[in-house]
Design a protein around this motif. Structure first.
Motif, PDB file in Angstrom:
ATOM      1  N   LEU A  80       5.530  -1.500   6.247  1.00 33.85           N
ATOM      2  CA  LEU A  80       4.115  -1.151   6.218  1.00 33.85           C
ATOM      3  C   LEU A  80       3.873   0.022   5.276  1.00 33.85           C
ATOM      4  CD1 LEU A  80       1.294  -1.569   7.525  1.00 33.85           C
ATOM      5  CD2 LEU A  80       1.999   0.062   9.264  1.00 33.85           C
ATOM      6  N   PHE A  81       2.923  -0.177   4.364  1.00 32.80           N
ATOM      7  CA  PHE A  81       2.468   0.891   3.467  1.00 32.80           C
ATOM      8  C   PHE A  81       1.072   1.294   3.925  1.00 32.80           C
ATOM      9  CE2 PHE A  81       4.390  -1.271  -0.592  1.00 32.80           C
ATOM     10  CZ  PHE A  81       5.652  -1.202  -0.042  1.00 32.80           C
ATOM     11  N   GLU A  82       0.756   2.542   3.781  1.00 34.78           N
ATOM     12  CA  GLU A  82      -0.616   3.021   3.948  1.00 34.78           C
ATOM     13  C   GLU A  82      -1.051   3.496   2.568  1.00 34.78           C
ATOM     14  OE1 GLU A  82      -1.783   6.858   6.098  1.00 34.78           O
ATOM     15  OE2 GLU A  82      -2.065   5.259   7.586  1.00 34.78           O
ATOM     16  N   MET A  83      -1.992   2.787   1.985  1.00 40.01           N
ATOM     17  CA  MET A  83      -2.415   3.083   0.619  1.00 40.01           C
ATOM     18  C   MET A  83      -3.786   3.739   0.629  1.00 40.01           C
ATOM     19  SD  MET A  83       0.198   2.083  -1.033  1.00 40.01           S
ATOM     20  CE  MET A  83      -0.430   2.486  -2.655  1.00 40.01           C
ATOM     21  N   TYR A  84      -4.013   4.569  -0.371  1.00 37.04           N
ATOM     22  CA  TYR A  84      -5.268   5.294  -0.494  1.00 37.04           C
ATOM     23  C   TYR A  84      -6.003   4.853  -1.752  1.00 37.04           C
ATOM     24  CZ  TYR A  84      -2.593   7.933   2.866  1.00 37.04           C
ATOM     25  OH  TYR A  84      -1.822   8.268   3.941  1.00 37.04           O
ATOM     26  N   LYS A  85      -7.267   5.188  -1.811  1.00 33.50           N
ATOM     27  CA  LYS A  85      -8.134   4.772  -2.907  1.00 33.50           C
ATOM     28  C   LYS A  85      -7.604   5.196  -4.277  1.00 33.50           C
ATOM     29  CE  LYS A  85     -12.157   3.365  -4.580  1.00 33.50           C
ATOM     30  NZ  LYS A  85     -12.144   2.051  -5.095  1.00 33.50           N
ATOM     31  N   ASP A  86      -6.847   6.300  -4.329  1.00 37.68           N
ATOM     32  CA  ASP A  86      -6.328   6.790  -5.605  1.00 37.68           C
ATOM     33  C   ASP A  86      -5.088   6.038  -6.085  1.00 37.68           C
ATOM     34  OD1 ASP A  86      -4.406   7.746  -3.861  1.00 37.68           O
ATOM     35  OD2 ASP A  86      -4.783   9.869  -4.271  1.00 37.68           O
ATOM     36  N   GLY A  87      -4.639   5.027  -5.306  1.00 40.08           N
ATOM     37  CA  GLY A  87      -3.479   4.228  -5.706  1.00 40.08           C
ATOM     38  C   GLY A  87      -2.153   4.778  -5.211  1.00 40.08           C
ATOM     39  N   PHE A  88      -2.191   5.918  -4.531  1.00 37.65           N
ATOM     40  CA  PHE A  88      -0.984   6.485  -3.951  1.00 37.65           C
ATOM     41  C   PHE A  88      -0.944   6.149  -2.468  1.00 37.65           C
ATOM     42  CE2 PHE A  88      -1.854   9.030  -7.674  1.00 37.65           C
ATOM     43  CZ  PHE A  88      -0.607   9.169  -8.247  1.00 37.65           C
ATOM     44  N   GLY A  89       0.241   6.223  -1.899  1.00 35.24           N
ATOM     45  CA  GLY A  89       0.347   5.905  -0.490  1.00 35.24           C
ATOM     46  C   GLY A  89       1.618   6.447   0.122  1.00 35.24           C
ATOM     47  N   ARG A  90       1.867   6.017   1.352  1.00 36.79           N
ATOM     48  CA  ARG A  90       3.090   6.427   2.034  1.00 36.79           C
ATOM     49  C   ARG A  90       3.701   5.232   2.753  1.00 36.79           C
ATOM     50  NH1 ARG A  90       3.178   8.025   7.541  1.00 36.79           N
ATOM     51  NH2 ARG A  90       1.247   7.465   8.583  1.00 36.79           N
ATOM     52  N   LEU A  91       4.999   5.280   2.872  1.00 33.20           N
ATOM     53  CA  LEU A  91       5.754   4.241   3.565  1.00 33.20           C
ATOM     54  C   LEU A  91       5.723   4.573   5.050  1.00 33.20           C
ATOM     55  CD1 LEU A  91       7.506   1.726   3.136  1.00 33.20           C
ATOM     56  CD2 LEU A  91       9.447   3.240   2.727  1.00 33.20           C
ATOM     57  N   VAL A  92       5.109   3.710   5.846  1.00 35.58           N
ATOM     58  CA  VAL A  92       4.933   3.959   7.274  1.00 35.58           C
ATOM     59  C   VAL A  92       6.086   3.377   8.077  1.00 35.58           C
ATOM     60  CG1 VAL A  92       3.413   3.552   9.250  1.00 35.58           C
ATOM     61  CG2 VAL A  92       2.436   4.023   6.990  1.00 35.58           C
TER      62      VAL A  92
END
Length: 120
Positions: A80-92
């Motif tokens: 699962l990734f949590e992605m943000y509007k800026d195209g960056f995210g974190r591995l959940v």
């Protein structure tokens, strides 16, 4: 890295840029108020493993939980990734198989047969 590995990595990052970044994160129809809609991607473990490696290497995905990306991805696992509007995210979560280890009771009915029973 072999030419096949390089082509595989290039194909994965091209898919990410086109389908995820351009198709969802940058889409006004999908994103409202900076929130991104849920996107389900189903593929094989080598693809998920390589995608995670690439995104972490490029600084697009933060591995804050310290998941060990050197190991492959289990069959039928969830990443699962949590992605943000800026195209960056974190591995959940990475290669999570908790849903396979749960102790479920088997259902002893057939939904198709239950739906055709005559009403009383």
């Amino acid at each position: 890295m072999t030419p096949i590995d390089l082509r595989f990595r290039n194909r994965i990052i091209a898919w990410w840029n086109t389908s995820i970044l351009d198709g969802f994160i940058n889409s006004k129809e999908v994103c409202e108020d900076g929130k991104v809609a849920n996107v389900l991607v189903v593929t094989h473990g080598a693809y998920i493993n390589c995608l995670c490696d690439l995104l972490v290497e490029q600084g697009l995905l933060a591995n804050l939980e310290g998941f060990d990306l050197d190991y492959g991805v289990y069959n039928a696992s969830v990443t699962l990734f949590e992605m943000y509007k800026d195209g960056f995210g974190r591995l959940v979560s990475y290669s999570d198989i908790a849903h396979l280890e749960a102790d479920y009771e088997a259902e002893d009915t057939n939904a198709d047969l239950e739906s055709v029973k005559p009403s009383k």
